[in-house]
Design a protein around this motif. Structure first.
Motif, PDB file in Angstrom:
ATOM      1  N   ALA A  29       0.818  -1.221   0.000  1.00  0.00           N
ATOM      2  CA  ALA A  29       0.000   0.000   0.000  1.00  0.00           C
ATOM      3  C   ALA A  29       0.848   1.265   0.000  1.00  0.00           C
ATOM      4  O   ALA A  29       0.544   2.218  -0.730  1.00  0.00           O
ATOM      5  CB  ALA A  29      -0.943  -0.005   1.199  1.00  0.00           C
ATOM      6  N   ALA A  33       1.118   3.652  -3.401  1.00  0.00           N
ATOM      7  CA  ALA A  33       0.581   5.006  -3.359  1.00  0.00           C
ATOM      8  C   ALA A  33       1.603   6.007  -3.878  1.00  0.00           C
ATOM      9  O   ALA A  33       1.259   6.936  -4.624  1.00  0.00           O
ATOM     10  CB  ALA A  33       0.164   5.354  -1.931  1.00  0.00           C
ATOM     11  N   THR A  53      -3.166   8.223  -5.696  1.00  0.00           N
ATOM     12  CA  THR A  53      -2.580   7.608  -4.509  1.00  0.00           C
ATOM     13  C   THR A  53      -3.614   6.864  -3.683  1.00  0.00           C
ATOM     14  O   THR A  53      -3.274   5.922  -2.956  1.00  0.00           O
ATOM     15  CB  THR A  53      -1.928   8.673  -3.618  1.00  0.00           C
ATOM     16  OG1 THR A  53      -2.893   9.677  -3.281  1.00  0.00           O
ATOM     17  CG2 THR A  53      -0.761   9.333  -4.325  1.00  0.00           C
ATOM     18  N   GLN A  54      -4.875   7.262  -3.798  1.00  0.00           N
ATOM     19  CA  GLN A  54      -5.929   6.642  -2.998  1.00  0.00           C
ATOM     20  C   GLN A  54      -6.121   5.163  -3.313  1.00  0.00           C
ATOM     21  O   GLN A  54      -6.744   4.441  -2.532  1.00  0.00           O
ATOM     22  CB  GLN A  54      -7.254   7.389  -3.189  1.00  0.00           C
ATOM     23  CG  GLN A  54      -7.235   8.806  -2.629  1.00  0.00           C
ATOM     24  CD  GLN A  54      -8.565   9.508  -2.823  1.00  0.00           C
ATOM     25  OE1 GLN A  54      -8.878   9.972  -3.910  1.00  0.00           O
ATOM     26  NE2 GLN A  54      -9.355   9.578  -1.769  1.00  0.00           N
ATOM     27  N   GLY A  56      -3.658   3.030  -3.669  1.00  0.00           N
ATOM     28  CA  GLY A  56      -2.586   2.225  -3.095  1.00  0.00           C
ATOM     29  C   GLY A  56      -3.095   1.157  -2.142  1.00  0.00           C
ATOM     30  O   GLY A  56      -2.700  -0.019  -2.241  1.00  0.00           O
ATOM     31  N   GLU A 136      -9.365   3.751  -0.942  1.00  0.00           N
ATOM     32  CA  GLU A 136      -8.642   3.757   0.335  1.00  0.00           C
ATOM     33  C   GLU A 136      -9.293   2.832   1.351  1.00  0.00           C
ATOM     34  O   GLU A 136      -8.627   2.015   1.996  1.00  0.00           O
ATOM     35  CB  GLU A 136      -8.611   5.176   0.917  1.00  0.00           C
ATOM     36  CG  GLU A 136      -7.610   6.106   0.293  1.00  0.00           C
ATOM     37  CD  GLU A 136      -7.417   7.357   1.127  1.00  0.00           C
ATOM     38  OE1 GLU A 136      -7.222   7.224   2.356  1.00  0.00           O
ATOM     39  OE2 GLU A 136      -7.474   8.455   0.562  1.00  0.00           O
ATOM     40  N   TRP A 168       0.462   7.408   6.446  1.00  0.00           N
ATOM     41  CA  TRP A 168       0.429   7.113   5.008  1.00  0.00           C
ATOM     42  C   TRP A 168       0.332   8.403   4.198  1.00  0.00           C
ATOM     43  O   TRP A 168       0.829   8.486   3.085  1.00  0.00           O
ATOM     44  CB  TRP A 168      -0.739   6.184   4.735  1.00  0.00           C
ATOM     45  CG  TRP A 168      -0.956   5.798   3.311  1.00  0.00           C
ATOM     46  CD1 TRP A 168      -0.238   4.894   2.582  1.00  0.00           C
ATOM     47  CD2 TRP A 168      -1.984   6.284   2.440  1.00  0.00           C
ATOM     48  NE1 TRP A 168      -0.763   4.787   1.313  1.00  0.00           N
ATOM     49  CE2 TRP A 168      -1.831   5.619   1.204  1.00  0.00           C
ATOM     50  CE3 TRP A 168      -3.030   7.190   2.592  1.00  0.00           C
ATOM     51  CZ2 TRP A 168      -2.682   5.865   0.121  1.00  0.00           C
ATOM     52  CZ3 TRP A 168      -3.875   7.436   1.528  1.00  0.00           C
ATOM     53  CH2 TRP A 168      -3.693   6.778   0.305  1.00  0.00           C
ATOM     54  N   HIS A 169      -0.299   9.430   4.764  1.00  0.00           N
ATOM     55  CA  HIS A 169      -0.358  10.745   4.108  1.00  0.00           C
ATOM     56  C   HIS A 169       0.959  11.479   4.386  1.00  0.00           C
ATOM     57  O   HIS A 169       1.006  12.473   5.110  1.00  0.00           O
ATOM     58  CB  HIS A 169      -1.540  11.555   4.651  1.00  0.00           C
ATOM     59  CG  HIS A 169      -2.885  11.018   4.270  1.00  0.00           C
ATOM     60  ND1 HIS A 169      -3.474   9.956   4.930  1.00  0.00           N
ATOM     61  CD2 HIS A 169      -3.760  11.403   3.307  1.00  0.00           C
ATOM     62  CE1 HIS A 169      -4.664   9.714   4.379  1.00  0.00           C
ATOM     63  NE2 HIS A 169      -4.859  10.568   3.392  1.00  0.00           N
TER      64      HIS A 169
END
Length: 264
Positions: A29, A33, A53-54, A56, A136, A168-169
């Motif tokens: 993941a 992303a 990226t969402q 991933g 996500e 993750w962000h």
């Protein structure tokens, strides 16, 4: 006796094989992303509409499904729908409303992003946001949270997923420390809210989590200015998330206290 011991072990989360699938999911993941984010400019797709990226986490789910298909099927299936789905979805605009109220109290006005000025018609943006949110949430709430729940319980697993989801962000860590702290507080609070809601809501988890996520994203897009890197909107967002999650935490603890009193 041996059969009963196995049942207790399974219920407590021991020996359910959560660690391997968790590590595999995260190992896919996170880099997926990053790769999708690098490809975003090549597509010409505005970030305001959809962020690649969402997806991933969805690729992380696919990787786990290659090795443990029955596990993934069971986690994604959930249970029977029986809980307050409307209350769950209303919690999303409640977070935005509290953050907006804080902005109004501090400044006497609220910055509103005109939906007509978006990079695409609002209906298209909303549909794309739902698609990305589901990309996500199929990983965070539909696979990872129930997987960790077998080992850490509802509250512990929800908080852990919220912290992982927040980290993750990675782009938030390029901002001011208070900005990152506000985002992490919101991420953990919303994850706890969703995780505790899952104790009452079984089926349709992906649509519910995706809908909640979409409503939060749209509220931020239209009423908060956090994308500029301004610290105050993100801190207000974090505080609002904690305040909205708190009743869910208190409600989740009440049955446990009742059960303890009944056994004494």
């Amino acid at each position: 006796m041996a059969r009963r011991r196995t049942t207790r072990s399974t219920r407590s989360g021991k020996g359910t094989g959560w660690l391997g699938p968790t590590l595999l999911f995260l190992a896919v993941a996170f880099p997926a992303a990053g790769l999708l984010g690098a490809l975003q400019p090549l597509t010409g797709l505005p970030d305001e509409v959809l962020q690649l990226t969402q997806f991933g986490p969805a690729l992380g789910v696919a990787a786990v499904a290659l090795f443990r298909p029955s596990l993934v099927r069971g986690l994604l299936a959930g249970g029977g729908a029986r809980g307050p789905r409307g209350v769950l979805l209303l919690s999303a605009p409640a977070i935005t409303a509290l953050a907006v109220a804080g902005t109004f109290l501090l400044h006497g006005r609220v910055p509103i992003h005109d939906p007509g000025s978006l990079a695409a018609p609002f209906g298209v943006v909303a549909a794309a946001q739902l698609l990305g949110a589901c990309g996500e949430e199929i990983g965070w709430r539909c696979l990872l949270q129930p997987l960790l729940r077998t080992r850490f319980g509802p509250l512990g697993s929800s908080a852990a997923v919220g912290l992982i989801w927040g980290c993750w962000h990675v782009q938030v860590f390029t901002r001011a420390p208070a900005y990152a702290a506000g985002f992490l507080a919101a991420a953990v609070a919303m994850s706890v809210l969703l995780g505790l809601a899952w104790e009452q809501v079984g089926a349709h988890r992906l649509l519910l989590a995706g809908g909640f996520h979409t409503l939060v994203n749209l509220g931020m897009l239209l009423f908060l200015d956090e994308e500029s890197g301004a610290v105050e909107p993100m801190v207000l967002f974090g505080v609002a998330g904690v305040l909205v999650a708190l009743p869910w935490v208190l409600a989740g603890r009440r049955p446990a206290r009742t059960d303890r009193l009944a056994t004494t």
